[in-house]
Design a protein around this motif. Sequence first.
Motif, PDB file in Angstrom:
ATOM      1  N   TYR A 113      33.534  13.353  43.199  1.00 41.81           N
ATOM      2  CA  TYR A 113      32.263  13.426  43.920  1.00 41.81           C
ATOM      3  C   TYR A 113      31.235  12.479  43.315  1.00 41.81           C
ATOM      4  N   SER A 140      31.887  20.522  42.971  1.00 47.22           N
ATOM      5  CA  SER A 140      32.068  19.213  43.600  1.00 47.22           C
ATOM      6  C   SER A 140      30.714  18.640  43.981  1.00 47.22           C
ATOM      7  N   THR A 141      29.696  19.089  43.280  1.00 46.46           N
ATOM      8  CA  THR A 141      28.323  18.646  43.481  1.00 46.46           C
ATOM      9  C   THR A 141      27.526  19.044  42.250  1.00 46.46           C
TER      10      THR A 141
END
Length: 419
Positions: free
Chosen positions: A201, A350-351
């Motif tokens: 990401y 994922s962030t």
Amino acid sequence: MRFSVFKNTVLFPIVIGIVLLISCGNLSKSEVRSLKPEVYETTENNPVIVGANQTELYLPLLKGKRVGVVANQTSVVFKAGSLEPEARSFSHLVDSLLALQVNVKKVFAPEHGFRGQADAGEVIKDGVDTRTNLPIVSLYGNNKKPSKEQLQDLDIVVFDIQDVGARFYTYISTLHYVMEACAEQNIPVLILDRPNPNGHYIDGPILEMEHQSFVGMHLIPIVHGMTIGEYAKMINGEKWLKNGVQCELSVIPIKNYDHKKTYSLPIKPSPNLPNDKSINLYPSLCFFEGTNVSAGRGTDSQFQIFGSPFLNAEVFPYEFTPKPNDGAKHPKHKNQLCFGKDLQQTKNLSTLNLNWLIEAYKNTADKSQFFNNFFVKLAGTQTLQQQIEQGLTEKEIKATWSEGLEKFKEIREKYLVYP
């Protein structure tokens, strides 16, 4: 400027055989934690093979040359064919090169040192490696960039360090200065590439150049989604080196790798990133390094917990007490009871997560003492601190990043080696 990415079209089976027979008992148990060697760390049938393991591609580039190596404890060659953790089937790259009669002249050490034992921010001194008797040149402290004198007896420099994909992780700053120094002295740089465990990401505010520092040197977001090799290509291609110089750069690429693959590091990349969970949480929790909140240094759960004596115990009931340990001789809030949150069972991110930071700020005893001067360097902008102080939500803050991230992704695309 010349750049090349080697394809695996030439085989040197004898060389491979020698490398795979090299002894591997050079790292301590505390430096090793994976159940499997790195060449097998993949969720797919085809194993991920790091650049250092592809000796047949880079050994011809080093033979007959005077070689400098930028390395730490993660710079290893893995022996294929064994899944037993007790076997510890790998050899340090420097030891492997010496065994293969490569003329290694010296080692350059980044933050945490050549063997990876120093605290974050601790001054690394020059010295001699007791295992090889090679001189070690520190690239952390007052000497972050190799000098002309330190490079004058070298024909090529090899860079092989495991990164974790965050702008403030200083190995990519070391990469910049090595490339710059070598470019100025017309010395080629060879990168042995390794996967980025946070390569799945891209997130965070883009660095503003007025806040450039060793924990943020380039116009990139906090999580950049690139390997060391790809990142080096970007540094070169965007002419980020001093006076726009470009380095003669070659990259030995990773086999069977893409940015979406889960990749578990078998060796700690630094003393306070002990496992996969800490590495995954690091980009989000490192913001706390610029506040009066501990990110778990001085415990066994570094970058998996956070807390401070100043947080509301009713909101943050998890308790821990930082004490000196390996990698944190003087941890924040040493011997003080801290109230916070345990994140060890959270789902992988994922962030970037800003909610923990926002929540801690809202529930601290004295908001005027929450942030310190280091926060702006870590964030790469003053805006993030101002947004938190103004009460903006995570969603509102991230909306202000979108334009910069889209522009970065367009630039990044030009330098990708892997899908």
